[in-house]
Design a protein around this motif. Structure first.
Motif, PDB file in Angstrom:
ATOM      1  N   VAL A 317      82.595  78.510  15.134  1.00 45.91           N
ATOM      2  CA  VAL A 317      81.391  78.893  15.847  1.00 45.91           C
ATOM      3  C   VAL A 317      81.796  79.888  16.930  1.00 45.91           C
ATOM      4  O   VAL A 317      82.904  79.785  17.481  1.00 45.91           O
ATOM      5  CB  VAL A 317      80.681  77.659  16.458  1.00 45.91           C
ATOM      6  N   PRO A 318      80.950  80.877  17.247  1.00 45.09           N
ATOM      7  CA  PRO A 318      81.275  81.785  18.355  1.00 45.09           C
ATOM      8  C   PRO A 318      81.385  81.035  19.674  1.00 45.09           C
ATOM      9  O   PRO A 318      80.653  80.071  19.930  1.00 45.09           O
ATOM     10  CB  PRO A 318      80.097  82.765  18.364  1.00 45.09           C
ATOM     11  N   ALA A 319      82.291  81.489  20.533  1.00 42.29           N
ATOM     12  CA  ALA A 319      82.530  80.815  21.812  1.00 42.29           C
ATOM     13  C   ALA A 319      81.506  81.181  22.871  1.00 42.29           C
ATOM     14  O   ALA A 319      81.428  80.507  23.904  1.00 42.29           O
ATOM     15  CB  ALA A 319      83.930  81.155  22.316  1.00 42.29           C
ATOM     16  N   ASP A 320      80.713  82.228  22.656  1.00 45.62           N
ATOM     17  CA  ASP A 320      79.794  82.701  23.695  1.00 45.62           C
ATOM     18  C   ASP A 320      78.390  82.135  23.586  1.00 45.62           C
ATOM     19  O   ASP A 320      77.488  82.577  24.301  1.00 45.62           O
ATOM     20  CB  ASP A 320      79.739  84.228  23.687  1.00 45.62           C
ATOM     21  N   GLY A 321      78.171  81.168  22.698  1.00 43.57           N
ATOM     22  CA  GLY A 321      76.859  80.542  22.567  1.00 43.57           C
ATOM     23  C   GLY A 321      75.949  81.198  21.548  1.00 43.57           C
ATOM     24  O   GLY A 321      74.859  80.685  21.281  1.00 43.57           O
ATOM     25  N   THR A 322      76.362  82.312  20.978  1.00 41.61           N
ATOM     26  CA  THR A 322      75.542  82.996  19.989  1.00 41.61           C
ATOM     27  C   THR A 322      75.890  82.497  18.585  1.00 41.61           C
ATOM     28  O   THR A 322      76.753  81.645  18.399  1.00 41.61           O
ATOM     29  CB  THR A 322      75.769  84.511  20.037  1.00 41.61           C
ATOM     30  N   GLY A 323      75.218  83.065  17.582  1.00 40.76           N
ATOM     31  CA  GLY A 323      75.570  82.821  16.190  1.00 40.76           C
ATOM     32  C   GLY A 323      75.235  81.420  15.722  1.00 40.76           C
ATOM     33  O   GLY A 323      74.368  80.733  16.270  1.00 40.76           O
ATOM     34  N   ALA A 324      75.962  80.990  14.687  1.00 42.62           N
ATOM     35  CA  ALA A 324      75.724  79.690  14.076  1.00 42.62           C
ATOM     36  C   ALA A 324      77.038  79.153  13.517  1.00 42.62           C
ATOM     37  O   ALA A 324      77.941  79.918  13.184  1.00 42.62           O
ATOM     38  CB  ALA A 324      74.689  79.815  12.958  1.00 42.62           C
ATOM     39  N   PRO A 325      77.170  77.837  13.403  1.00 44.13           N
ATOM     40  CA  PRO A 325      78.378  77.268  12.814  1.00 44.13           C
ATOM     41  C   PRO A 325      78.533  77.694  11.352  1.00 44.13           C
ATOM     42  O   PRO A 325      77.546  77.917  10.648  1.00 44.13           O
ATOM     43  CB  PRO A 325      78.143  75.756  12.917  1.00 44.13           C
ATOM     44  N   ALA A 326      79.785  77.790  10.910  1.00 44.15           N
ATOM     45  CA  ALA A 326      80.073  78.154   9.529  1.00 44.15           C
ATOM     46  C   ALA A 326      81.314  77.405   9.070  1.00 44.15           C
ATOM     47  O   ALA A 326      82.242  77.170   9.850  1.00 44.15           O
ATOM     48  CB  ALA A 326      80.291  79.658   9.396  1.00 44.15           C
ATOM     49  N   THR A 327      81.335  77.048   7.806  1.00 44.49           N
ATOM     50  CA  THR A 327      82.506  76.375   7.252  1.00 44.49           C
ATOM     51  C   THR A 327      83.662  77.353   7.142  1.00 44.49           C
ATOM     52  O   THR A 327      83.509  78.453   6.611  1.00 44.49           O
ATOM     53  CB  THR A 327      82.199  75.801   5.866  1.00 44.49           C
ATOM     54  N   LEU A 328      84.822  76.950   7.642  1.00 45.96           N
ATOM     55  CA  LEU A 328      86.031  77.749   7.485  1.00 45.96           C
ATOM     56  C   LEU A 328      86.757  77.377   6.204  1.00 45.96           C
ATOM     57  O   LEU A 328      87.060  78.229   5.372  1.00 45.96           O
ATOM     58  CB  LEU A 328      86.959  77.549   8.691  1.00 45.96           C
ATOM     59  N   THR A 329      87.049  76.087   6.029  1.00 48.65           N
ATOM     60  CA  THR A 329      87.652  75.588   4.802  1.00 48.65           C
ATOM     61  C   THR A 329      87.451  74.081   4.751  1.00 48.65           C
ATOM     62  O   THR A 329      87.305  73.425   5.793  1.00 48.65           O
ATOM     63  CB  THR A 329      89.149  75.945   4.703  1.00 48.65           C
ATOM     64  N   VAL A 330      87.438  73.526   3.547  1.00 45.85           N
ATOM     65  CA  VAL A 330      87.176  72.101   3.380  1.00 45.85           C
ATOM     66  C   VAL A 330      88.483  71.327   3.277  1.00 45.85           C
ATOM     67  O   VAL A 330      89.554  71.895   3.057  1.00 45.85           O
ATOM     68  CB  VAL A 330      86.314  71.847   2.130  1.00 45.85           C
ATOM     69  N   SER A 331      88.374  70.015   3.452  1.00 50.72           N
ATOM     70  CA  SER A 331      89.502  69.102   3.258  1.00 50.72           C
ATOM     71  C   SER A 331      90.716  69.533   4.073  1.00 50.72           C
ATOM     72  O   SER A 331      91.809  69.720   3.546  1.00 50.72           O
ATOM     73  CB  SER A 331      89.865  69.010   1.770  1.00 50.72           C
ATOM     74  N   ALA A 332      90.511  69.688   5.373  1.00 56.52           N
ATOM     75  CA  ALA A 332      91.582  70.169   6.251  1.00 56.52           C
ATOM     76  C   ALA A 332      91.342  69.664   7.665  1.00 56.52           C
ATOM     77  O   ALA A 332      90.201  69.425   8.072  1.00 56.52           O
ATOM     78  CB  ALA A 332      91.636  71.691   6.239  1.00 56.52           C
ATOM     79  N   VAL A 333      92.454  69.514   8.420  1.00 57.16           N
ATOM     80  CA  VAL A 333      92.363  69.079   9.815  1.00 57.16           C
ATOM     81  C   VAL A 333      93.642  69.546  10.513  1.00 57.16           C
ATOM     82  O   VAL A 333      94.619  69.913   9.868  1.00 57.16           O
ATOM     83  CB  VAL A 333      92.199  67.535   9.900  1.00 57.16           C
ATOM     84  N   ALA A 334      93.624  69.514  11.850  1.00 54.27           N
ATOM     85  CA  ALA A 334      94.796  69.846  12.675  1.00 54.27           C
ATOM     86  C   ALA A 334      95.321  71.258  12.393  1.00 54.27           C
ATOM     87  O   ALA A 334      96.466  71.428  11.990  1.00 54.27           O
ATOM     88  CB  ALA A 334      95.911  68.817  12.469  1.00 54.27           C
TER      89      ALA A 334
END
Length: 339
Positions: A317-334
């Motif tokens: 998600v953009p850090a400035d409060g704009t835009g919208a969340p988006a999937t980066l990649t699935v089945s992943a963490v850390a």
């Protein structure tokens, strides 16, 4: 054929049949694991060499895709996060890396109970030094230089959502292996005055350099962003209601999770960004509950985990409060970016 010969023949047959059966089971399990991964629609994962050296333009993370490489540290090109994953063989519950140094928090499964350890690895994921960890791993960070590594574990409780938990946070200098094994022993300066309390918890270190860092201190039912000084062994409060801070690459902003009034006690946090110069808070466009220490992909974008079909997916998600969340990649963490 004598009775002894018949018994030996029977024993040999049993051994041979057992070996065949074991081989068939292992082969079926391997095929099943691969089939399950394919049926899940997850990204392909293949074993290979993983290099933590900077400048490769890589994104590394713990792989949660179902199959033989689940929980291994994997890498993909940072600009192609859904590309086939290269699995290192190193398994970690939490992981972070910078400047050719990695910190891997592992479980060691015992007959009666699990134990945990923090393992510092080099750029080829070879173990350099290991330390016992006092509880369940939850957060890990490496300083931009690679000289310091920090980790947080739960020593009682297993969630930040309630109040019945206790953490232990440590920092190690990878140059001489000096270990600060409990940041709760640092002197706390709260609202400009020395502060002591028996209920202090510290977690979620994020490094500015090889001396300064930020973290969360909880005490008296409140959480505070603190600035840490490793040489002076001090923690100085800066702002309330900040958990799991993450410093921006330019050192001017903190991404963090903030408890929202009226939210469910089981899902209390939203993702915010704090300007350190003005202490101005900005809510991101992510409105779901965030129980993670966000990562800065660059100076403008945050990466964080949310529950997914196989444990966790990574979102941006953009850090400035704009835009919208988006999937980066699935089945992943850390995750960690090797800039």
């Amino acid at each position: 054929m004598t009775r002894t010969a018949r018994l030996l023949t029977l024993l040999l047959a049993v051994v041979l049949l057992g070996g065949v059966a074991t081989g068939a089971v292992l082969h079926a399990a391997e095929r099943s694991g691969k089939k399950d991964q394919e049926q899940a629609g997850g990204p392909p994962v293949h074993p290979g060499a993983v290099d933590l050296a900077p400048g490769h333009g890589q994104l590394v993370f713990r792989n949660l895709a179902w199959g033989p490489h689940r929980d291994e540290i994997t890498t993909v090109p940072a600009d192609r996060p859904d590309a086939p994953r290269t699995a290192s063989g190193l398994t970690c519950l939490r992981f972070h890396a910078a400047a050719g140094t990695g910190i891997c928090l592992q479980a060691e499964h015992g007959a009666l109970e699990d134990t945990y350890r923090a393992v510092v690895v080099d750029d080829h994921l070879r173990e350099r030094h290991a330390f016992p960890a006092a509880g369940i791993p939850t957060r890990a960070r490496v300083s931009p230089s690679g000289h310091l590594a920090a980790w947080t574990v739960f020593v009682s409780g297993d969630s930040y959502a309630g109040t019945d938990f206790s953490t232990r946070t440590a920092i190690v200098d990878t140059r001489d292996w000096h270990l600060e094994d409990n940041l709760e022993t640092f002197a706390v300066v709260k609202d400009g005055h020395p502060y002591r309390a028996s209920d202090i918890n510290v977690w979620g270190v994020t490094f500015a350099d090889d001396n300064r860092f930020y973290a969360t201190v909880a005490t008296g039912g409140q959480t505070h962003l603190v600035r840490g000084d490793l040489a002076a062994r001090t923690l100085t409060t800066l702002h309330q209601n900040v958990e799991c801070p993450s410093l921006s690459p330019d050192g001017t902003r903190i991404a963090y999770k903030k408890r929202i009034a009226g939210a469910s006690p089981d899902a209390p946090w939203r993702l915010y960004v704090l300007d350190l110069a003005t202490m101005t808070e900005t809510a991101t466009a992510e409105q779901r509950n965030i129980d993670d220490q966000a990562l800065w992909a660059d100076g403008a974008t945050l990466v964080y985990s949310l529950p997914g079909e196989y444990g966790s997916d990574l979102w941006t998600v953009p850090a400035d409060g704009t835009g919208a969340p988006a999937t980066l990649t699935v089945s992943a963490v850390a995750p960690a970016y090797l800039r």
